[in-house]
Design a protein around this motif. Structure first.
Motif, PDB file in Angstrom:
ATOM      1  N   ILE A  63     -11.461   4.034   5.581  1.00  0.00           N
ATOM      2  CA  ILE A  63     -10.189   3.769   4.882  1.00  0.00           C
ATOM      3  C   ILE A  63     -10.356   4.025   3.380  1.00  0.00           C
ATOM      4  CG2 ILE A  63      -8.545   1.967   4.265  1.00  0.00           C
ATOM      5  CD1 ILE A  63      -9.097   0.723   7.044  1.00  0.00           C
ATOM      6  N   ALA A  64     -11.510   3.590   2.818  1.00  0.00           N
ATOM      7  CA  ALA A  64     -11.774   3.812   1.394  1.00  0.00           C
ATOM      8  C   ALA A  64     -11.821   5.303   1.080  1.00  0.00           C
ATOM      9  CB  ALA A  64     -13.095   3.145   0.997  1.00  0.00           C
ATOM     10  N   TYR A  65     -12.456   6.075   1.974  1.00  0.00           N
ATOM     11  CA  TYR A  65     -12.557   7.535   1.789  1.00  0.00           C
ATOM     12  C   TYR A  65     -11.164   8.174   1.741  1.00  0.00           C
ATOM     13  CZ  TYR A  65     -14.321  12.304   2.460  1.00  0.00           C
ATOM     14  OH  TYR A  65     -14.619  13.628   2.305  1.00  0.00           O
ATOM     15  N   ILE A  66     -10.340   7.802   2.733  1.00  0.00           N
ATOM     16  CA  ILE A  66      -8.966   8.338   2.777  1.00  0.00           C
ATOM     17  C   ILE A  66      -8.152   7.851   1.574  1.00  0.00           C
ATOM     18  CG2 ILE A  66      -6.809   8.314   4.088  1.00  0.00           C
ATOM     19  CD1 ILE A  66      -8.530   8.077   6.636  1.00  0.00           C
ATOM     20  N   GLY A  67      -8.377   6.568   1.192  1.00  0.00           N
ATOM     21  CA  GLY A  67      -7.654   6.010   0.056  1.00  0.00           C
ATOM     22  C   GLY A  67      -7.969   6.733  -1.238  1.00  0.00           C
ATOM     23  N   VAL A  68      -9.253   7.070  -1.442  1.00  0.00           N
ATOM     24  CA  VAL A  68      -9.646   7.802  -2.659  1.00  0.00           C
ATOM     25  C   VAL A  68      -9.001   9.191  -2.680  1.00  0.00           C
ATOM     26  CG1 VAL A  68     -11.577   8.822  -3.926  1.00  0.00           C
ATOM     27  CG2 VAL A  68     -11.798   6.532  -2.974  1.00  0.00           C
ATOM     28  N   LEU A  69      -8.996   9.844  -1.513  1.00  0.00           N
ATOM     29  CA  LEU A  69      -8.327  11.157  -1.423  1.00  0.00           C
ATOM     30  C   LEU A  69      -6.850  11.039  -1.778  1.00  0.00           C
ATOM     31  CD1 LEU A  69      -9.900  12.672   1.833  1.00  0.00           C
ATOM     32  CD2 LEU A  69     -10.469  13.202  -0.538  1.00  0.00           C
ATOM     33  N   LEU A  70      -6.246   9.917  -1.325  1.00  0.00           N
ATOM     34  CA  LEU A  70      -4.835   9.672  -1.653  1.00  0.00           C
ATOM     35  C   LEU A  70      -4.654   9.498  -3.161  1.00  0.00           C
ATOM     36  CD1 LEU A  70      -1.942   9.160  -0.653  1.00  0.00           C
ATOM     37  CD2 LEU A  70      -2.549   6.733  -0.416  1.00  0.00           C
ATOM     38  N   PHE A  71      -5.576   8.739  -3.772  1.00  0.00           N
ATOM     39  CA  PHE A  71      -5.514   8.530  -5.219  1.00  0.00           C
ATOM     40  C   PHE A  71      -5.685   9.852  -5.984  1.00  0.00           C
ATOM     41  CE2 PHE A  71      -6.107   3.908  -4.669  1.00  0.00           C
ATOM     42  CZ  PHE A  71      -5.223   3.469  -5.652  1.00  0.00           C
TER      43      PHE A  71
END
Length: 581
Positions: A63-71
């Motif tokens: 989730i953190a990986y996807i969240g950073v990509l989103l950011f």
């Protein structure tokens, strides 16, 4: 920069949009920093979860990986949005400053610069400057920081891998620039040839009657085919480089990744890094190609923008009209309506090549005098008219109206003093009334109606669908003769004391010419009229005729006197009579 126009415009926009500028800085930092985080998360996932077979935090890390990509996407979106808004505001500010400059610029600027060149300064050059801010410097800064961040991150994993990455940088950049330069060259050639094709189509349609009359269809078709084939070849080049470039980059990326995997294998273990570091390094190196590719394009944009800055600065450095002009009003120049004394005081004029077009012209005209200037083509008759209206400044001497130098008269007052008519009538966007008033709010509807009535076009204009309010969408609404009558109406609508007529019957048949001349005879009673006539027999009754030869006044006098004393004038009249008979 030669002046501070660009700097001033950018500073004004950034100061007036301080909050947006701060958000832009935050977005840039966010893009650079967050783009380095995903590989670190990937390293942790591989080393601490997949290799160790511990899945406790795997969902959270995913989730953190996807969240950073989103950011990263959010920061990049904010950056691009703010750059677009600020870029448009800077573009607007520069064009406003340029338009203000254009209103003050010396009229001689337009003698050496075509309208296409001026328009290009306002459009292409300013757009190039816009790219300097939006995708040039800002983009280069972001991509440079990305490259530095990636190299530092890889170096932290392994100094050997970092050294390999540093060696790769110039190779990747060299391949990218080689293709970009070739693609740019092909694209420029393509744009040039597309303009040739479009121009050929336009010219063919415009001159289709002449082409058919002279049986030039095959010639035009041959040229058109050649332009199309040349254009097709450039399109092939563009498509070839575009299709080859991507696979070469992909192949290079694959070779580099394979090389890292081999060096990190259990058998060699040359790099001495963990499996997670290998995965992170592969992602970082994959991400390295995009900013390097962008740097080449951004460098190209910056080079184009710098050339645009120089051209805009050159424009902004052009000489301006004297600001003293703003103090003069027509009432100060002509206190008594209609009373004008026009004096040519030892006038000489040359363009940039220093060859005198006019030399030592001395002449004095009184109110309501009719003077016709005649002479061979190229003796300076039209140039003299531009000097009379103050559009050009004499190289020596001056021209005065009631003692006031015409060059010092503000442009806003000139239409009240001069009415100018030449061979062509330029249609503007608007209705029939606008063609005469030129959308000048100081000209009343009644003045327009009186001007139309004066030239005898009232019946025709009221026969149109909406009379004077009929929209003029093309020049086919009026015949050539009617356009010349409208040009006269446009010139006399402000009832100026001086009329300047520049060969206005040159392209007309004899019947239409007679009608134009009769209208001008009506105007001659209340105006000082200066005319240039290519046919001496068709000019309006003149008090004096001025014969120009090699830029000088060869002879001047009443028509009947010159007919007796001047051989050139007499033979010219005789030749015209023979031709028309």
């Amino acid at each position: 920069m030669k002046n501070s126009l660009i700097k001033k415009s950018m500073t004004n926009v950034l100061k007036s949009n301080a909050l947006m500028s701060i958000l832009l800085l935050i977005a840039i930092i966010g893009v650079v920093v967050t783009s380095l985080i995903p590989p670190q998360i990937l390293k942790y996932i591989v080393d601490h979860n997949l290799v160790a077979r511990s899945y406790d935090k795997l969902l959270f890390l995913a989730i953190a990986y996807i969240g950073v990509l989103l950011f990263i996407g959010v920061f990049d979106f904010v950056k691009e949005a703010i750059l677009t808004v600020l870029g448009q505001k800077i573009t607007k500010e520069i064009r406003v400053q340029m338009m203000e400059k254009l209103q003050r610029i010396n009229a001689s600027f337009f003698s050496s610069n075509s309208s296409g060149i001026v328009v290009s300064r306002f459009t292409n050059d300013v757009d190039a400057i816009n790219t300097l801010f939006t995708s040039g410097i800002i983009g280069m800064v972001v991509d440079c920081f990305k490259v530095i961040g990636i190299v530092v991150s890889i170096w932290m994993f392994s100094s050997k891998l970092g050294a390999v990455t540093l060696i790769l940088l110039p190779a990747i950049y060299g391949i990218t620039r080689l293709f970009q330069k070739r693609m740019l060259k092909a694209q420029i050639e393509n744009r040039i040839l597309i303009s040739k094709v479009n121009n050929h189509i336009s010219e063919s349609i415009k001159n289709v009657k002449m082409i058919k009359a002279y049986s030039k269809e095959n010639f035009m078709e041959k040229n058109y085919t050649k332009y199309l084939l040349d254009n097709y070849k450039t399109v092939e080049k563009v498509n070839f480089y575009d299709s080859v470039f991507s696979p070469i980059i992909q192949l290079t990326r694959a070779v580099v990744i394979a090389f890292i995997v081999v060096l990190s294998s259990k058998h060699l273990n040359y790099l001495g890094i963990s499996l997670g570091m290998v995965a992170a390094s592969i992602e970082l190196i994959s991400n390295l190609f995009t900013p390097i590719e962008n740097l080449g394009m951004e460098l190209q944009d910056i080079q184009e923008a710098i050339s645009g800055i120089h051209r805009v600065d050159d424009f902004y450095s052009e000489a301006e009209d004297n600001f003293k002009k703003n103090a003069l009003k027509v009432e100060d120049i002509i206190p008594v309506k209609g009373e004008v004394r026009l004096s040519f005081n030892d006038i000489s004029f040359h363009y940039e090549d220093d060859n005198d077009v006019l030399q030592n012209i001395n002449l004095n005209l009184v109110s309501n005098e009719k003077v016709t200037f005649v002479g061979r083509t190229g003796v300076g008759k039209s140039t003299l008219f531009k000097l009379i209206m103050g559009l050009l400044k004499p190289s020596k001497g001056n021209i005065t109206i009631n003692g006031v130098d015409v060059y010092d008269i503000p442009n806003s007052e000139k239409r009240k003093i001069f009415g100018y008519v030449n061979q062509s009538f330029h249609i503007i966007k608007g209705n029939v009334a606008d063609q005469i008033s030129l959308q000048d709010k100081n000209i009343t509807r009644k003045q327009v109606e009186e001007a139309i009535e004066f030239v005898g076009m009232t019946d025709y204009i009221w026969s149109l669908e909406n009379g004077m309010d009929t929209k003029v969408t093309s020049d086919t609404l009026f015949s050539q003769g009617q356009k010349q009558l409208l040009a006269i109406a446009r010139a006399i609508v402000t009832n100026p004391p001086i009329l300047l007529l520049d060969e206005i019957t040159a392209n007309l048949d004899s019947i239409t010419e007679d009608k134009i001349v009769s209208v001008l005879k009506k105007a001659s009673d209340a105006h000082t009229i200066l005319s240039i006539s290519h046919r001496l027999s068709s000019m309006i009754a003149s008090d004096r005729v001025v014969i120009l030869e090699k830029g000088r006044i060869k002879n001047v006098g009443a028509p009947e006197v010159l007919l007796q004393k001047d051989n050139w004038y007499r033979s010219h009249i005789a030749l015209e009579k023979m031709t028309w008979n």
